[in-house]
Motif scaffolding. Sequence first.
Motif, mmCIF file in Angstrom:
data_model
loop_
_atom_site.group_PDB
_atom_site.id
_atom_site.type_symbol
_atom_site.label_atom_id
_atom_site.label_comp_id
_atom_site.label_asym_id
_atom_site.label_seq_id
_atom_site.Cartn_x
_atom_site.Cartn_y
_atom_site.Cartn_z
ATOM 1 N N ALA A 49 46.789 32.929 53.782
ATOM 2 C CA ALA A 49 45.669 32.073 54.189
ATOM 3 C C ALA A 49 44.341 32.627 53.676
ATOM 4 O O ALA A 49 43.469 31.855 53.253
ATOM 5 N N GLU A 50 44.178 33.951 53.675
ATOM 6 C CA GLU A 50 42.949 34.536 53.143
ATOM 7 C C GLU A 50 42.855 34.314 51.641
ATOM 8 O O GLU A 50 41.773 34.026 51.123
ATOM 9 N N LEU A 51 43.982 34.425 50.932
ATOM 10 C CA LEU A 51 43.979 34.151 49.491
ATOM 11 C C LEU A 51 43.575 32.704 49.232
ATOM 12 O O LEU A 51 42.789 32.426 48.332
ATOM 13 N N GLY A 97 40.320 30.894 47.197
ATOM 14 C CA GLY A 97 40.619 30.044 46.038
ATOM 15 C C GLY A 97 41.591 30.696 45.065
ATOM 16 O O GLY A 97 41.570 30.398 43.870
ATOM 17 N N ILE A 98 42.458 31.550 45.575
ATOM 18 C CA ILE A 98 43.409 32.267 44.712
ATOM 19 C C ILE A 98 44.824 31.762 44.957
ATOM 20 O O ILE A 98 45.258 31.614 46.054
ATOM 21 N N GLY A 148 49.938 40.005 49.272
ATOM 22 C CA GLY A 148 50.218 38.889 50.165
ATOM 23 C C GLY A 148 51.057 37.794 49.545
ATOM 24 O O GLY A 148 51.267 36.752 50.158
ATOM 25 N N ARG A 149 51.544 38.019 48.349
ATOM 26 C CA ARG A 149 52.415 37.052 47.664
ATOM 27 C C ARG A 149 53.649 37.773 47.146
ATOM 28 O O ARG A 149 53.581 38.943 46.769
ATOM 29 N N ALA A 159 36.859 42.629 47.168
ATOM 30 C CA ALA A 159 35.714 42.608 48.082
ATOM 31 C C ALA A 159 36.175 42.348 49.517
ATOM 32 O O ALA A 159 35.641 42.944 50.461
ATOM 33 N N LEU A 160 37.167 41.481 49.688
ATOM 34 C CA LEU A 160 37.724 41.222 51.019
ATOM 35 C C LEU A 160 38.361 42.493 51.576
ATOM 36 O O LEU A 160 38.121 42.870 52.728
ATOM 37 N N VAL A 161 39.165 43.161 50.761
ATOM 38 C CA VAL A 161 39.833 44.391 51.204
ATOM 39 C C VAL A 161 38.782 45.459 51.531
ATOM 40 O O VAL A 161 38.878 46.152 52.551
ATOM 41 N N ARG A 162 37.770 45.585 50.689
ATOM 42 C CA ARG A 162 36.705 46.559 50.940
ATOM 43 C C ARG A 162 36.010 46.268 52.263
ATOM 44 O O ARG A 162 35.714 47.184 53.038
ATOM 45 N N SER A 163 35.766 44.998 52.573
ATOM 46 C CA SER A 163 35.107 44.659 53.838
ATOM 47 C C SER A 163 35.985 45.041 55.025
ATOM 48 O O SER A 163 35.484 45.480 56.061
#
Length: 85
Positions: free
Chosen positions: A78-80, A84-85, A42-43, A60-64
Amino acid sequence: MEQPVQPVQKFSVAVQPNPDGTYGYVIAANGRPLIEQPHVPGRAGTQGFRTAEAARRTAALVRSKLRRGIMPPSVTPAELDSLGI
C-alpha cells in the motif's frame, strides 16, 4: 540516575544503478551503510526499481521511518502504491 545520551543518527540516501538497468538504494547511518536495497521491497521477486526517482522516493520513506525509530522500516504494498511505484 542519568540516562546515556543516544548518538544522533544522520541518515543519507544514495541511489545506485543495478547491472540489469534498474535501480536500488543504499541508506547510510552516520556515513556507514545500514541498508542496501537493490530491489523493490514489499514485492515478491528481485526486480529493481524502473527509475532512479522511484528508488529515491522509496528510500526517503524508509529514511523517514528510521528517523522515527521504526525498526525494521518495512515497506508495504500500500505504501508503494501511494508512492506511485
